[in-house]
Design an enzyme around this catalytic site. Structure first.
Site, PDB file in Angstrom:
ATOM      1  N   GLU A 108      -3.389  57.204  43.812  1.00  0.00           N
ATOM      2  CA  GLU A 108      -3.940  57.738  42.509  1.00  0.00           C
ATOM      3  C   GLU A 108      -4.382  59.125  42.561  1.00  0.00           C
ATOM      4  O   GLU A 108      -5.330  59.492  42.435  1.00  0.00           O
ATOM      5  CB  GLU A 108      -5.162  56.772  41.970  1.00  0.00           C
ATOM      6  CG  GLU A 108      -6.121  56.434  43.131  1.00  0.00           C
ATOM      7  CD  GLU A 108      -7.316  55.532  42.829  1.00  0.00           C
ATOM      8  OE1 GLU A 108      -6.765  54.462  41.941  1.00  0.00           O
ATOM      9  OE2 GLU A 108      -8.169  55.640  42.876  1.00  0.00           O
ATOM     10  N   PRO A 109      -3.315  60.195  42.741  1.00  0.00           N
ATOM     11  CA  PRO A 109      -3.667  61.535  42.688  1.00  0.00           C
ATOM     12  C   PRO A 109      -3.967  61.867  41.110  1.00  0.00           C
ATOM     13  O   PRO A 109      -3.589  61.542  40.202  1.00  0.00           O
ATOM     14  CB  PRO A 109      -2.389  62.081  43.412  1.00  0.00           C
ATOM     15  CG  PRO A 109      -1.419  61.165  42.915  1.00  0.00           C
ATOM     16  CD  PRO A 109      -1.931  59.826  42.984  1.00  0.00           C
ATOM     17  N   GLY A 110      -4.882  62.769  40.971  1.00  0.00           N
ATOM     18  CA  GLY A 110      -4.942  63.562  39.742  1.00  0.00           C
ATOM     19  C   GLY A 110      -4.637  64.939  40.015  1.00  0.00           C
ATOM     20  O   GLY A 110      -3.540  65.343  39.367  1.00  0.00           O
ATOM     21  N   ARG A 111      -5.509  65.548  40.682  1.00  0.00           N
ATOM     22  CA  ARG A 111      -5.347  67.305  40.676  1.00  0.00           C
ATOM     23  C   ARG A 111      -3.804  67.686  41.062  1.00  0.00           C
ATOM     24  O   ARG A 111      -3.259  68.531  40.489  1.00  0.00           O
ATOM     25  CB  ARG A 111      -6.249  67.788  41.709  1.00  0.00           C
ATOM     26  CG  ARG A 111      -6.198  69.104  42.080  1.00  0.00           C
ATOM     27  CD  ARG A 111      -7.439  69.304  43.330  1.00  0.00           C
ATOM     28  NE  ARG A 111      -8.410  68.411  43.172  1.00  0.00           N
ATOM     29  CZ  ARG A 111      -9.446  68.673  42.912  1.00  0.00           C
ATOM     30  NH1 ARG A 111      -9.556  69.730  42.364  1.00  0.00           N
ATOM     31  NH2 ARG A 111     -10.322  67.762  42.946  1.00  0.00           N
ATOM     32  N   GLY A 125      -6.798  62.679  46.065  1.00  0.00           N
ATOM     33  CA  GLY A 125      -7.419  63.751  47.069  1.00  0.00           C
ATOM     34  C   GLY A 125      -6.407  65.052  47.541  1.00  0.00           C
ATOM     35  O   GLY A 125      -6.952  65.859  48.130  1.00  0.00           O
ATOM     36  N   ARG A 183     -16.147  73.720  36.825  1.00  0.00           N
ATOM     37  CA  ARG A 183     -15.915  73.643  38.227  1.00  0.00           C
ATOM     38  C   ARG A 183     -16.535  74.790  38.761  1.00  0.00           C
ATOM     39  O   ARG A 183     -17.353  74.679  39.841  1.00  0.00           O
ATOM     40  CB  ARG A 183     -14.519  73.506  38.590  1.00  0.00           C
ATOM     41  CG  ARG A 183     -14.013  72.102  38.115  1.00  0.00           C
ATOM     42  CD  ARG A 183     -12.479  71.796  38.554  1.00  0.00           C
ATOM     43  NE  ARG A 183     -12.437  71.687  40.023  1.00  0.00           N
ATOM     44  CZ  ARG A 183     -12.009  72.530  41.025  1.00  0.00           C
ATOM     45  NH1 ARG A 183     -11.589  73.576  40.399  1.00  0.00           N
ATOM     46  NH2 ARG A 183     -12.152  72.017  42.198  1.00  0.00           N
ATOM     47  N   CYS A 228     -25.189  80.661  28.095  1.00  0.00           N
ATOM     48  CA  CYS A 228     -26.647  81.096  28.453  1.00  0.00           C
ATOM     49  C   CYS A 228     -27.011  80.605  29.895  1.00  0.00           C
ATOM     50  O   CYS A 228     -28.061  79.973  30.040  1.00  0.00           O
ATOM     51  CB  CYS A 228     -27.742  80.806  27.353  1.00  0.00           C
ATOM     52  SG  CYS A 228     -27.125  81.693  25.700  1.00  0.00           S
ATOM     53  N   GLU A 229     -26.280  80.886  30.893  1.00  0.00           N
ATOM     54  CA  GLU A 229     -26.729  80.329  32.051  1.00  0.00           C
ATOM     55  C   GLU A 229     -26.118  81.357  33.061  1.00  0.00           C
ATOM     56  O   GLU A 229     -25.109  81.865  32.972  1.00  0.00           O
ATOM     57  CB  GLU A 229     -25.708  78.991  32.375  1.00  0.00           C
ATOM     58  CG  GLU A 229     -26.264  77.755  31.852  1.00  0.00           C
ATOM     59  CD  GLU A 229     -27.581  77.556  31.990  1.00  0.00           C
ATOM     60  OE1 GLU A 229     -28.182  77.617  33.259  1.00  0.00           O
ATOM     61  OE2 GLU A 229     -28.493  76.836  31.183  1.00  0.00           O
TER      62      GLU A 229
END
Ligand SMILES: Cc1ncc(COP(=O)(O)O)c(C=O)c1O
Length: 425
Positions: A284-287, A242, A324, A355-356
């Site tokens: 357990e970091p990711g980012r 986090g 994101r 197409c959004e």
């Protein structure tokens, strides 16, 4: 890591224009030195500073065989949340005993795969899983190390969608006396479980340590109660990930030590006061490990200027390669990579080609006046970009390239149209 050479953005000495010419766009580019630098910070401020610790990479942020091999070489662990992530790690030769398995609904197939591989730890996410996994272990005749993911009932100061420690959450075992203590007792007594302790993950992109500290206080009480009620010393505690990173100039991330030092100090003094042995601690970091190491390159296509309203600059990718912004309003910064140091005279919206209407990658971006064929570089896209990519509108998944010391190499090939339809019967 990033520089400008004759108006062109370079990554570890390699021109962004050259990368786009060689590999095409959209393109994910990673600086290996930056990933190694982040791992080194974790090593110095956590692993080497405190004994009896380990750090796992939350694979979901950038799950590739390349990343698994790099982490294996660097002595890190992996956190996986699906059979697919586990498969990727095992295919890369990552040792199963250094893998932790998280997730709120692991299937039987996934759990059996993990047990047979000799998984390091399973993080049990709810009591239903606790009772069910026991049966699978009995069938497989194995003993598995487990932790309980608990919901510490704290609300993180981040986007609601990535705040995961609240009571009303699909993740984790609630702290109600009638739920948590029978579950702990059950795990301690089970013949197939080696019960290690507790895990929390309170949210992502956090810019303050208070949420982790509040959650730790909850876990400390649990550790003490577990000792009192069952004479059981908790062996392991996982504080999740986090840790926030810099996406835009408005982001002011803390240092890892700003999170870790107060947590470790609190944990150690609590254990000393209560005569407890300090448990093994993991994160357990990711980012934090890959976010700022990645950029995305796009080619500018149509430019639509609505006088007095807005200028839309369309690029050749969008919510298919970076979900994101559409998913939870994530913000990014970008430059024209082939005019990297020219004055920014335009204010535009960068729109994807899906197409959004929500397929807007960046709103109100100050940019050098863009032209068709320019190369747009979006920064800090290394986490949850490639791994969230998808084939909406039948757009293909971009290639991934790693740059290190002026060399570049392909680690994921661009998906072809044929590959996209090959599973269709
Ligand atoms: C259980 C768990 N651990 C770790 C992480 C990694 O979070 P971050 O990338 O914000 O560090 C996540 C993210 O969703 C998670 O769910």
């Amino acid at each position: 890591m990033f520089n400008i050479d004759r108006h062109i953005l370079t990554i570890e000495g390699v021109s962004a224009v050259e990368l786009a010419n060689v590999y095409g766009t959209p393109l994910y580019v990673y600086s290996e030195s930056k990933i190694l630098e982040q791992l080194d910070v974790i090593r110095k401020s956590f692993l080497e500073k405190y004994d009896n610790t380990h750090a796992a990479f939350a694979c979901k942020a950038f799950c590739t065989k390349y990343m698994c091999r790099l982490l294996e070489n660097e002595g890190f662990w992996l956190d996986v949340v699906s059979g697919g992530e586990l498969y990727t790690a095992l295919e890369a030769g990552f040792p199963a005993e250094r893998i932790e398995f998280n997730g709120n609904n692991k299937s039987d197939e996934e759990l059996i795969m993990a047990l047979r591989a000799g998984i390091g730890r399973i993080v049990v996410d709810n009591t239903d899983e606790l009772y069910h996994l026991e049966k699978l272990c009995e069938i497989e005749r194995c003993v598995v190390k487990i932790l309980f993911r608990v919901t510490p009932e704290v609300s993180a100061k981040t986007h609601d969608y990535i705040s995961t420690g609240k009571k009303d959450s699909k993740f984790g075992i609630p702290l109600d006396e009638a739920i948590i203590f029978p579950a702990i007792e059950y795990a301690i007594q089970s013949k197939v479980y080696d019960f290690l302790g507790f895990h929390f993950h309170v949210g992502s992109q956090l810019m303050e340590a208070e949420t982790h500290i509040s959650a730790l206080d909850v876990v400390l009480k649990l550790i003490l109660e577990t000792k009192k009620r069952f004479d059981f010393s908790v062996k392991d505690f996982n504080l999740g990930g986090g840790f926030g990173i810099k996406y835009t100039a408005d982001d002011t991330p803390l240092k890892i030590s700003d999170f870790i030092d107060p947590l470790m100090e609190r944990l150690e003094s609590f254990c000393a006061t209560h005569g407890l042995v300090r448990p093994h601690v993991s994160m357990e970091p990711g980012r934090y490990i890959v976010g700022e190491a990645g950029i995305q390159l796009y080619q500018v296509g149509n430019i639509k200027d609505i006088p007095g309203v807005k200028c839309y600059v369309s690029v050749d990718g969008g919510m298919t390669d970076n979900m994101r912004p559409g998913l939870y309003g994530a913000k990014y910064e970008a430059i024209i990579a082939n005019k990297a140091d020219l004055p920014k005279t335009a204010v535009v919206d960068i729109s994807g080609k899906c197409c959004e209407s929500t397929d807007i990658l960046i709103k109100d971006l100050r940019l050098t006046k863009p032209e068709r064929g320019d190369l747009l570089a979006v920064f800090s896209t290394g986490a949850y970009g490639y791994t969230m990519s998808n084939n909406y509108n039948k757009l293909t998944i971009p290639a991934v390239v790693v740059v290190k010391d002026s060399n570049h190499r392909l680690i994921v090939r661009r998906q072809s149209y044929a590959e996209m339809v090959e599973r269709e019967i």
